[in-house]
Design a protein around this motif. Structure first.
Motif, PDB file in Angstrom:
ATOM      1  N   MET A  32       0.849  -1.194   0.000  1.00 38.56           N
ATOM      2  CA  MET A  32       0.000   0.000   0.000  1.00 38.56           C
ATOM      3  C   MET A  32       0.879   1.237   0.000  1.00 38.56           C
ATOM      4  O   MET A  32       1.765   1.383   0.832  1.00 38.56           O
ATOM      5  CB  MET A  32      -0.891  -0.004   1.255  1.00 38.56           C
ATOM      6  CG  MET A  32      -1.874   1.160   1.313  1.00 38.56           C
ATOM      7  SD  MET A  32      -3.057   1.085  -0.010  1.00 38.56           S
ATOM      8  CE  MET A  32      -3.363   2.809  -0.317  1.00 38.56           C
ATOM      9  N   LYS A  33       0.677   2.132  -0.975  1.00 38.98           N
ATOM     10  CA  LYS A  33       1.419   3.391  -1.031  1.00 38.98           C
ATOM     11  C   LYS A  33       0.435   4.538  -0.915  1.00 38.98           C
ATOM     12  O   LYS A  33      -0.474   4.676  -1.727  1.00 38.98           O
ATOM     13  CB  LYS A  33       2.217   3.504  -2.320  1.00 38.98           C
ATOM     14  CG  LYS A  33       3.111   4.741  -2.365  1.00 38.98           C
ATOM     15  CD  LYS A  33       4.014   4.736  -3.576  1.00 38.98           C
ATOM     16  CE  LYS A  33       4.940   5.943  -3.562  1.00 38.98           C
ATOM     17  NZ  LYS A  33       5.870   5.955  -4.721  1.00 38.98           N
ATOM     18  N   PHE A  34       0.631   5.353   0.103  1.00 39.30           N
ATOM     19  CA  PHE A  34      -0.260   6.472   0.382  1.00 39.30           C
ATOM     20  C   PHE A  34       0.262   7.741  -0.278  1.00 39.30           C
ATOM     21  O   PHE A  34       1.428   7.840  -0.651  1.00 39.30           O
ATOM     22  CB  PHE A  34      -0.365   6.702   1.891  1.00 39.30           C
ATOM     23  CG  PHE A  34      -0.926   5.547   2.643  1.00 39.30           C
ATOM     24  CD1 PHE A  34      -2.295   5.366   2.755  1.00 39.30           C
ATOM     25  CD2 PHE A  34      -0.085   4.627   3.248  1.00 39.30           C
ATOM     26  CE1 PHE A  34      -2.815   4.291   3.446  1.00 39.30           C
ATOM     27  CE2 PHE A  34      -0.596   3.548   3.956  1.00 39.30           C
ATOM     28  CZ  PHE A  34      -1.966   3.387   4.051  1.00 39.30           C
ATOM     29  N   ILE A  35      -0.619   8.737  -0.371  1.00 42.78           N
ATOM     30  CA  ILE A  35      -0.219  10.082  -0.754  1.00 42.78           C
ATOM     31  C   ILE A  35      -0.363  10.956   0.485  1.00 42.78           C
ATOM     32  O   ILE A  35      -1.442  11.004   1.097  1.00 42.78           O
ATOM     33  CB  ILE A  35      -1.081  10.630  -1.904  1.00 42.78           C
ATOM     34  CG1 ILE A  35      -0.918   9.769  -3.152  1.00 42.78           C
ATOM     35  CG2 ILE A  35      -0.709  12.083  -2.202  1.00 42.78           C
ATOM     36  CD1 ILE A  35      -1.853  10.153  -4.292  1.00 42.78           C
ATOM     37  N   LEU A  36       0.722  11.609   0.856  1.00 43.19           N
ATOM     38  CA  LEU A  36       0.725  12.492   2.020  1.00 43.19           C
ATOM     39  C   LEU A  36       0.998  13.907   1.547  1.00 43.19           C
ATOM     40  O   LEU A  36       2.018  14.171   0.901  1.00 43.19           O
ATOM     41  CB  LEU A  36       1.794  12.053   3.021  1.00 43.19           C
ATOM     42  CG  LEU A  36       1.808  12.781   4.369  1.00 43.19           C
ATOM     43  CD1 LEU A  36       0.562  12.443   5.181  1.00 43.19           C
ATOM     44  CD2 LEU A  36       3.064  12.431   5.167  1.00 43.19           C
ATOM     45  N   TYR A  37       0.081  14.822   1.851  1.00 41.19           N
ATOM     46  CA  TYR A  37       0.218  16.213   1.455  1.00 41.19           C
ATOM     47  C   TYR A  37       0.824  17.004   2.614  1.00 41.19           C
ATOM     48  O   TYR A  37       0.315  16.960   3.737  1.00 41.19           O
ATOM     49  CB  TYR A  37      -1.140  16.800   1.068  1.00 41.19           C
ATOM     50  CG  TYR A  37      -1.787  16.109  -0.104  1.00 41.19           C
ATOM     51  CD1 TYR A  37      -1.601  16.577  -1.406  1.00 41.19           C
ATOM     52  CD2 TYR A  37      -2.589  14.984   0.089  1.00 41.19           C
ATOM     53  CE1 TYR A  37      -2.205  15.936  -2.488  1.00 41.19           C
ATOM     54  CE2 TYR A  37      -3.191  14.341  -0.992  1.00 41.19           C
ATOM     55  CZ  TYR A  37      -2.996  14.819  -2.264  1.00 41.19           C
ATOM     56  OH  TYR A  37      -3.595  14.179  -3.333  1.00 41.19           O
ATOM     57  N   GLY A  38       1.909  17.726   2.337  1.00 41.16           N
ATOM     58  CA  GLY A  38       2.557  18.498   3.395  1.00 41.16           C
ATOM     59  C   GLY A  38       3.970  18.864   2.995  1.00 41.16           C
ATOM     60  O   GLY A  38       4.340  18.809   1.824  1.00 41.16           O
TER      61      GLY A  38
END
Length: 219
Positions: free
Chosen positions: A1-7
């Motif tokens: 699982m690869k997430f997208i993290l905004y920041g």
């Protein structure tokens, strides 16, 4: 699982999530949100998070979670192989929750109260009472660590990730010295041996500290 993290990696809440992801062996794509350029106020980002704060985690089914504490609780509850990072025991669970609230209600506000006028209003003087808030928070941390190696006992929990990201950022204003805060100092040294520490927290926090010092000098 690869997430997208905004920041952005210099943000303590973002780093706390990156630390948790590393501990869980999960991958993410970090999509930079430049706060100084007000990218968090763009309509596209506000649709993801109406509070327009970072970090925001995009999960696999197109849903979004914001607030670093909520994100890390979600990640551990769903993906951890055991409950060591966020114990299911009711008492231990409450201790971790208390520490998370301490970070969101005491530690991070002490940092934000200085950062916000420094970065957004070009103020270069920090009132002494704001330094006093940091010193008081450090003393509370000393008490939390009185009988333990970590903030919720003798094992690492998600609370330590949040404290680490925030406290190392607070050191831009008041460094943690061993003679003044021996337990907190020892805990920081303990956290620095994490295999992912330097990549996730060490290098980014140095960038943050350099930026703070530039702002304090009026640059």
């Amino acid at each position: 699982m690869k997430f997208i993290l905004y920041g952005t990696e210099i943000s303590p809440p973002v780093r706390s999530v990156l630390l948790c992801l590393k501990a869980l062996g999960l991958e993410c794509e970090l999509r930079n949100i430049d706060l100084l350029a007000k990218e968090h106020l763009k309509e596209e980002f506000i649709r993801k998070n109406p509070q327009h704060t970072i970090p925001v985690l995009e999960i696999e089914d197109g849903k979004y979670i914001w607030d670093s504490h909520a994100i890390n609780c979600y990640l551990v509850n769903r993906y951890a192989k055991n409950d060591s990072l966020y114990p299911k025991d009711h008492y231990l669970h409450a201790i971790v929750d208390q520490r998370l609230h301490f970070d969101s209600g005491v530690l991070f506000p002490a940092l934000r109260s200085i950062n916000y006028p420094l970065f957004y209003h070009n103020e270069h003087e920090v009132p002494e009472w704001k330094y006093d808030c940091i010193r008081e928070a450090y003393l509370f941390c000393e008490k939390f660590l009185e009988h333990y190696n970590y903030f919720c006992g003798n094992t690492l929990t998600i609370a330590d990730f949040h404290f680490l990201a925030t406290i190392t950022s607070l050191e831009a204003y008041i460094p943690v010295h061993g003679d003044q805060y021996p337990r907190l100092f020892a805990w920081l040294k303990r956290m620095q041996v994490l295999p992912y520490y330097n990549e996730v927290n060490g290098l980014p926090v140095h960038k943050f500290i350099e930026l703070v010092h530039q702002k304090l000098r009026g640059h």
